[in-house]
Design a protein around this motif. Structure first.
Motif, short mmCIF file in Angstrom:
data_model
loop_
_atom_site.label_atom_id
_atom_site.label_comp_id
_atom_site.label_asym_id
_atom_site.label_seq_id
_atom_site.Cartn_x
_atom_site.Cartn_y
_atom_site.Cartn_z
N LEU A 83 0.83 -1.20 0.00
CA LEU A 83 0.00 0.00 0.00
C LEU A 83 0.87 1.26 0.00
CD1 LEU A 83 -2.69 -1.17 2.59
CD2 LEU A 83 -3.01 -0.95 0.12
N TRP A 84 1.98 1.22 0.71
CA TRP A 84 2.94 2.34 0.65
C TRP A 84 3.43 2.54 -0.78
CZ3 TRP A 84 6.18 0.30 5.36
CH2 TRP A 84 5.50 0.62 6.55
N GLU A 85 3.73 1.44 -1.44
CA GLU A 85 4.22 1.54 -2.82
C GLU A 85 3.18 2.16 -3.75
OE1 GLU A 85 5.56 -2.29 -4.11
OE2 GLU A 85 7.07 -2.46 -2.51
N MET A 86 1.90 2.04 -3.40
CA MET A 86 0.84 2.68 -4.19
C MET A 86 0.72 4.17 -3.90
SD MET A 86 -2.23 -0.14 -3.87
CE MET A 86 -1.91 -1.89 -4.04
N GLY A 87 1.50 4.65 -2.95
CA GLY A 87 1.46 6.05 -2.59
C GLY A 87 0.49 6.38 -1.48
N LEU A 88 -0.04 5.36 -0.83
CA LEU A 88 -0.99 5.57 0.26
C LEU A 88 -0.29 5.70 1.60
CD1 LEU A 88 -3.61 2.88 -0.78
CD2 LEU A 88 -3.85 5.35 -1.06
N HIS A 89 -0.86 6.49 2.49
CA HIS A 89 -0.47 6.45 3.89
C HIS A 89 -1.23 5.28 4.51
CE1 HIS A 89 0.90 10.52 2.98
NE2 HIS A 89 1.61 10.46 4.09
N ALA A 90 -0.50 4.24 4.91
CA ALA A 90 -1.15 2.99 5.31
C ALA A 90 -0.66 2.52 6.67
CB ALA A 90 -0.89 1.90 4.27
N SER A 91 -1.59 1.95 7.43
CA SER A 91 -1.32 1.39 8.74
C SER A 91 -1.83 -0.04 8.79
CB SER A 91 -2.01 2.22 9.83
OG SER A 91 -1.59 3.56 9.81
N GLY A 92 -1.35 -0.79 9.79
CA GLY A 92 -1.80 -2.17 9.97
C GLY A 92 -2.06 -2.46 11.43
N VAL A 93 -2.99 -3.38 11.67
CA VAL A 93 -3.30 -3.81 13.03
C VAL A 93 -3.43 -5.32 13.03
CG1 VAL A 93 -5.81 -3.53 12.70
CG2 VAL A 93 -4.85 -3.47 15.01
N ASP A 94 -2.97 -5.94 14.10
CA ASP A 94 -3.09 -7.39 14.23
C ASP A 94 -3.29 -7.74 15.70
OD1 ASP A 94 -2.29 -9.82 12.12
OD2 ASP A 94 -2.18 -10.39 14.24
N LEU A 95 -4.06 -8.79 15.94
CA LEU A 95 -4.31 -9.23 17.31
C LEU A 95 -3.03 -9.71 17.98
CD1 LEU A 95 -6.50 -9.77 19.46
CD2 LEU A 95 -6.77 -12.05 18.49
#
Length: 247
Positions: A83-95
């Motif tokens: 998603l970063w490579e697409m130019g988006l500001h992206a975050s992730g969450v995991d349990l």
């Protein structure tokens, strides 16, 4: 030591019927045994990334391009890096905190690449947390993606999970939700043998209309379906209705 994973572990015949356990610790134990991390350059989320990329491209010339994205169930961070490579500001969450630690080490975890979480949470692009309690403000993300996660949510948390994903998403969701029981992966078999009991990972196995109906109650409707191999069914895109877009 492995038996300490279970909050209510006790002796006797009732043990076989006691399914209450700390899911965070279970997934931490699985990730510590190689669950989903055989290759940091592979993830089931790859099946959703072309759809996300097309949505980004379609909106790129509009007055409101897609700028922010969330990956729910980010595992080792593969999708967030794409998603970063697409130019988006992206975050992730995991349990799993173990999965989040792997993601932070494997990816370039720089806060300028992602969406800041709520106050009091770590300054990181990858956060440990539950889909039923997402640590970001409302409408923080233009698009939320999630691959093979919601089937893991226990039935009593499904409505909360759907509500939370809807709360933080402003425009689009790209989802893949399994309609099958989980495969018996080596890491899962190893943990079951160690603790002497069966672990059910896919706790809410429902077909796509079930999920579409759940999200429709929060203002999201089916935009399109994503073609996947039959054994990896099913994936689709949801879009916020006009009232959400204007809020």
């Amino acid at each position: 030591a492995a038996r300490s994973l279970f909050q209510y572990m006790h002796r006797g015949a009732a043990l076989a019927h006691d399914t209450r356990y700390d899911r965070t610790q279970v997934y931490d134990a699985l990730y510590s045994r190689g669950y989903q991390v055989q290759s940091l350059n592979y993830s089931q989320s790859r099946l959703l990334l072309p759809a996300v990329g097309q949505l980004v491209l379609n909106q790129s010339g509009s007055s409101e391009p897609l700028r922010t994205a969330l990956d729910v169930g980010c595992s080792h961070g593969f999708a967030v890096s794409k998603l970063w490579e697409m130019g988006l500001h992206a975050s992730g969450v995991d349990l799993s905190g173990v999965a989040v630690s792997i993601a932070r080490k494997a990816r370039q975890d720089a806060l300028e690449r992602c969406v800041p979480p709520l106050p009091g949470r770590p300054a990181s692009c990858f956060l440990q947390g539950s889909v039923a309690d997402l640590p970001w403000p409302s409408r923080a993300f233009d698009v939320t993606m999630s691959s093979d996660v919601l089937e893991h949510v226990p039935p009593e948390l499904v409505d909360l999970a759907v509500a939370e994903m809807s709360r933080v998403t402003r425009r689009l969701m790209v989802l893949k939700i399994s309609v099958r029981k989980e495969g018996r992966k080596p890491s899962l078999k190893a943990l079951e043998e160690e603790i002497g009991r069966h672990i059910q990972l896919h706790e809410t196995v429902k077909h796509t209309p079930f999920w579409i109906d759940k999200f429709s109650r929060h203002g999201f409707y089916l935009r399109s379906r994503i073609r996947t191999p039959g054994h990896l069914c099913c994936a689709f895109v949801l879009q916020a209705n006009d009232s959400l877009l204007s809020s």
